[in-house]
Design a protein around this motif. Structure first.
Motif, mmCIF file in Angstrom:
data_model
loop_
_atom_site.group_PDB
_atom_site.id
_atom_site.type_symbol
_atom_site.label_atom_id
_atom_site.label_comp_id
_atom_site.label_asym_id
_atom_site.label_seq_id
_atom_site.Cartn_x
_atom_site.Cartn_y
_atom_site.Cartn_z
ATOM 1 N N LYS A 59 0.943 -1.327 -0.046
ATOM 2 C CA LYS A 59 0.037 -0.162 0.059
ATOM 3 C C LYS A 59 0.816 1.287 0.127
ATOM 4 C CE LYS A 59 -4.310 -1.970 1.684
ATOM 5 N NZ LYS A 59 -5.141 -2.111 3.056
ATOM 6 N N GLN A 60 2.075 1.173 0.253
ATOM 7 C CA GLN A 60 2.996 2.289 0.502
ATOM 8 C C GLN A 60 3.160 3.000 -1.031
ATOM 9 O OE1 GLN A 60 6.510 1.198 2.393
ATOM 10 N NE2 GLN A 60 5.629 1.692 4.376
ATOM 11 N N ASN A 61 2.952 2.081 -2.101
ATOM 12 C CA ASN A 61 2.941 2.451 -3.455
ATOM 13 C C ASN A 61 1.951 3.264 -3.922
ATOM 14 O OD1 ASN A 61 5.395 0.698 -4.120
ATOM 15 N ND2 ASN A 61 4.075 -1.047 -4.095
ATOM 16 N N LEU A 62 1.026 3.463 -3.225
ATOM 17 C CA LEU A 62 -0.225 4.611 -3.264
ATOM 18 C C LEU A 62 0.394 5.779 -3.050
ATOM 19 C CD1 LEU A 62 -3.363 2.758 -1.619
ATOM 20 C CD2 LEU A 62 -2.571 2.893 -4.137
ATOM 21 N N GLN A 63 1.272 6.083 -2.066
ATOM 22 C CA GLN A 63 1.658 7.141 -1.826
ATOM 23 C C GLN A 63 2.769 7.814 -2.644
ATOM 24 O OE1 GLN A 63 1.389 5.727 2.109
ATOM 25 N NE2 GLN A 63 0.738 7.561 3.164
ATOM 26 N N LYS A 64 3.452 6.448 -2.921
ATOM 27 C CA LYS A 64 4.839 6.843 -3.992
ATOM 28 C C LYS A 64 4.193 7.545 -5.058
ATOM 29 C CE LYS A 64 7.936 3.229 -2.511
ATOM 30 N NZ LYS A 64 8.075 1.900 -2.858
ATOM 31 N N PHE A 87 8.950 -2.320 -7.825
ATOM 32 C CA PHE A 87 8.079 -2.250 -8.803
ATOM 33 C C PHE A 87 6.596 -1.903 -8.153
ATOM 34 C CE2 PHE A 87 5.606 -2.342 -12.334
ATOM 35 C CZ PHE A 87 4.525 -3.511 -12.351
ATOM 36 N N LEU A 88 6.145 -0.663 -8.426
ATOM 37 C CA LEU A 88 4.986 -0.280 -7.977
ATOM 38 C C LEU A 88 3.713 -1.143 -7.706
ATOM 39 C CD1 LEU A 88 5.105 3.301 -9.450
ATOM 40 C CD2 LEU A 88 5.167 2.715 -7.054
ATOM 41 N N GLY A 89 3.648 -2.181 -8.719
ATOM 42 C CA GLY A 89 2.579 -3.146 -8.647
ATOM 43 C C GLY A 89 1.418 -2.688 -9.400
ATOM 44 N N PRO A 90 0.323 -3.568 -9.696
ATOM 45 C CA PRO A 90 -0.719 -3.698 -10.339
ATOM 46 C C PRO A 90 -1.674 -2.532 -9.803
ATOM 47 C CG PRO A 90 -0.294 -5.957 -10.075
ATOM 48 C CD PRO A 90 0.556 -5.203 -9.244
ATOM 49 N N PHE A 91 -2.157 -2.558 -8.288
ATOM 50 C CA PHE A 91 -3.155 -1.912 -8.115
ATOM 51 C C PHE A 91 -2.809 -0.372 -7.742
ATOM 52 C CE2 PHE A 91 -2.242 -0.980 -3.515
ATOM 53 C CZ PHE A 91 -1.642 -2.147 -3.107
#
Lengths: 530, 228
Positions: free
Chosen positions: B90-95, B141-145
């Protein structure tokens, strides 16, 4: 030191957090698991508000519909505040990214039960999901602090003032205390205590109300629980009112309609339940809406009906039955969302700001949580700015840890799960759609019996990290407090009004009084006042 | 019937129930320390995703079968029982900042709303993150979602700041996806993150960005030399 600690991460909690941050408050949101697991995501139908001036609707009509549904138990001033603020709330959501469904260039609105006009804005039938995620995305944007996987065990109250919370960090198993100038309970409703007969998630059992009761806060109108007429028969999963709003019919197995489908939920639930008491089966018929309409506007319902009932609603009838859905009662608050305990506020379904009265209109709940969520941020911050305090946090951590340690014993123990089933069944049978003195007396007695057995239980899983057994066990203890308060108020309300229907007192009393329940000297006291 | 949960076999009644109800049955009758995520029972809270026979699924939406093998999500830290830690994902959401940055003056009509309807169905169950093989070779990698939710906002007609937004997904983002489609198979909401990533690539190129991965050329025989 926080200015505002918000307990709960649903629509009310997150609206409050965003507004609090905007005000400049030091705020954090405590949630039991992850923020987007909150019950708000389950709301399907919509968000009421008069948005456009040229459609023959007005906030005063919205107020009128709401007051009528409330059977004189709503406070007009608060209802007006909410209905008049709805347009601004909806456009606030629009501006922060809420993907409302559209009709041409306008936000689309549909008809809901007992509404005189089409004023329910929606996002297909995922309104709650998209509302929650819109608020969550904005919380990430604003850098709102979250305390995830945290279960509040106690409120810190000294000299009648709430000064913080003590919580269990579920991940580490540590007991932690936090001081805060104000605490906002936004913990959601308690319809989930009707375990096995509720549309709610398993976790929606009124923890915030139990916390409030323990801290001498007053709860009001606890006996008013809304039963939703259409939940899937085999699983109690909700089938939104929007299916009836779009023209769906309720039929018994003979194909007969037996009720005006868009009356208030209590009236429709009673009609459905009466059919069931006569051993009739009841179905929702939306075949005539056509598969194109269903695919576009009710995609979630179509999927759920398929999974749980194995049918295609565009071709077959949907078996339904009523289930406990929403709790009008809650922590008693004034128009500023302040409870009788200084520094303790409550908002959303866990509170009773008296806008729904004896029966809530569909679409008014999502409106309530956003409208009053934003309001409580202002009122609690105003209070916080005039407050300073200091708490001996370590002493609270030690005290609560001792209590928890007493529960964890290595020898094998029975679990509470069977008691939870029992309580759910008792509540549905005796404090359900039809109530009477005999049933409620038996219910109160049985709750005490269940509680006595519960108090003897221990937990043989002594690993504190992610001890889900411990958390569920404590939650059930909270359910018992809530169930007791509900039953005591229900037996003393000797009238029928809105969602509370007494077979032995079938008419409303001359005066519309509120019930108030409070813990005094370890016992619950009930009063009825205007 | 018997089901295998992380190597332990459990006997459950042979009736038609969801995996979630089976897990609840086991917890309430056999092992109260069985740990699993749940809340809504209706596929919207995103808390109950697991792997059944190596395939991501929501336990509340899956009818359990005899012999099913149940495991926690992959590529997340398994913290207890079937529970995983979602923080890293979920940190990727902020990234990449999956939110509306600047509200444009534009009005959203029906067609515009339909453009982002599917992507805003995301319930953050992390099934797609569990299914993504790129994460095995590139943890950053930021990932799909995160990328689907980014597309949801990039495509939102009310978003004014599209270019600086798109800039954030150029590294560890859209160009690292192999387009394998595992995320699309895993998604319980019918979202197609692979397609959303492709849309983002198109938008990126329109905005003047390009794939930073070194491309094969004449100088190195297009990366193919059997005599090397």
């Amino acid at each position: 030191m926080f200015d505002i600690l918000i307990v709960g991460s649903g629509g009310a909690g997150l609206s409050a957090a965003l507004e609090a941050k905007k005000q400049g408050a030091k705020v954090a949101v405590i949630c039991q698991s992850a923020p987007t697991n909150a019950a708000t995501c389950m709301a399907q139908g919509g968000f009421n508000g008069v948005i456009y001036d040229d459609e023959g609707d007005s906030p005063s009509l919205h107020v009128k519909d709401t007051m009528t549904s409330s059977s004189s138990l709503a406070i007009e001033k608060n209802v007006k505040d909410m209905c008049e603020g709805a347009k601004e709330d909806i456009f606030w959501l629009e501006d922060i990214g809420m993907p409302f469904s559209r009709k041409k260039d306008r936000i689309a609105q549909r008809k809901f039960g007992a509404a005189s006009k089409d004023r329910t804005a929606y996002s297909q039938d995922y309104t709650g999901l998209k509302l929650l995620h819109t608020l969550y995305d904005n919380c990430l944007k604003e850098g709102i602090a979250f305390l995830d996987n945290s279960f509040v065990l106690e409120l810190i109250v000294e000299e009648g003032t709430c000064k913080g919370v003590v919580l269990l960090d579920i991940q580490s198993g540590e007991i932690k205390a936090f001081e805060s100038k104000s605490v906002v309970l936004a913990t959601g409703g308690y319809a989930g205590i009707y375990h096995g007969f509720s549309t709610n998630g398993i976790e929606s059992t009124g923890d915030g109300l139990a916390l409030a009761l323990k801290s001498s806060a007053i709860l009001s109108d606890m006996e008013f629980v809304q039963f939703h007429p259409t939940s899937l028969k085999s699983s109690s999963v909700l089938v939104s009112e929007s299916a009836r709003g779009a023209g769906g019919f309720l039929l018994n197995q003979k194909g007969e309609r037996f009720v005006e489908e868009l009356m208030t939920r209590d009236e429709v639930s009673r009609a459905v339940f009466s059919q069931m008491k006569k051993n009739n089966s009841v179905f929702l018929d939306i075949r005539h809406l056509g598969s194109e309409f269903i695919n576009k506007n009710l995609p979630q319902e179509k999927k759920l009906i398929n999974i749980h009932e194995h049918i295609d609603p565009s071709e077959q009838l949907i078996p339904i039955s009523p289930a406990a859905h929403y709790s009008m009662g809650g922590v008693d608050v004034d128009e500023d969302l302040q409870t009788n305990v200084q520094g303790l506020f409550a908002v959303g379904e866990c509170s009773n700001v008296k806008v729904h009265g004896a029966n809530r209109l569909g679409g008014n709940s999502l409106l309530e949580i956003v409208h009053f969520g934003r309001k409580v941020a202002k009122t609690s911050y105003m209070y916080a700015q005039k407050t300073s305090l200091h708490v001996e946090l370590k002493s609270y951590e030690k005290k609560v840890k001792k209590e928890i340690d007493k529960l964890l014993q290595n020898e094998k123990s029975d679990t509470f799960f069977a008691l939870r089933e029992e309580l759910g069944k008792e509540l549905f049978e005796k404090a359900g759609i039809y109530r009477d003195e005999e049933g409620l007396k038996s219910l109160i007695h049985n709750i005490e019996n269940i509680e006595a057995r519960y108090n003897k239980l221990t937990i043989s899983d002594t690993n504190m990290s992610y001890n889900t057994w411990l958390v569920s066990h404590l939650k059930f203890g909270n359910s018992l407090s809530v169930a007791k308060a509900l039953s005591l108020c229900a037996i003393q309300r000797e009238e029928s009004r809105g969602a509370h229907y007494r077979d032995d007192f079938q008419k409303p009393a001359n005066e519309a009084l509120h019930s108030y329940v409070q813990m005094q000297n370890s016992a619950l006291h009930v009063r009825f006042l205007k | 019937m018997k089901i295998d949960i992380q190597g332990t076999l459990y006997e459950i009644p042979h009736i038609e129930i969801t995996l979630l109800n089976a897990l609840v049955y086991i917890r309430e009758n056999i092992n109260p320390s069985l740990k699993f995520g749940y809340n809504c029972k209706s596929g919207v809270c995103g808390s109950c995703a697991v792997r059944v026979n190596f395939q991501e699924t929501l336990s509340c939406q899956y009818k359990v079968q005899d012999g099913d093998k149940i495991e926690p999500l992959l590529r997340h830290e398994n913290v207890a029982g079937l529970l995983v830690d979602y923080k890293k994902a979920k940190q990727n959401l902020q990234k990449i900042q999956t939110w509306l940055h600047v509200r444009s003056e534009k009005v959203m009509g029906e067609a515009c709303e339909e453009l982002i309807e599917k992507q805003s169905d995301c319930i953050l169950c992390s099934s797609c993150f569990s299914a993504c093989p790129v994460l095995d070779v590139k943890q950053s990698f930021l990932g799909p979602f995160a990328l689907t939710r980014a597309w949801r906002y990039v495509a939102d007609v009310r978003e004014e700041e599209k270019k600086s937004f798109i800039e954030k997904m150029q590294n560890d983002g859209i160009w690292d996806c192999t387009l394998c489609g595992e995320c699309t198979v895993a998604c319980p909401m019918g979202i197609d993150p692979k397609s959303d990533i492709l849309h983002l690539r198109t938008k990126s190129m329109q905005a003047g960005f390009f794939d930073p991965t070194p491309q094969p050329s004449f100088e190195d025989d297009f990366g193919f030399n059997p005599n090397f």
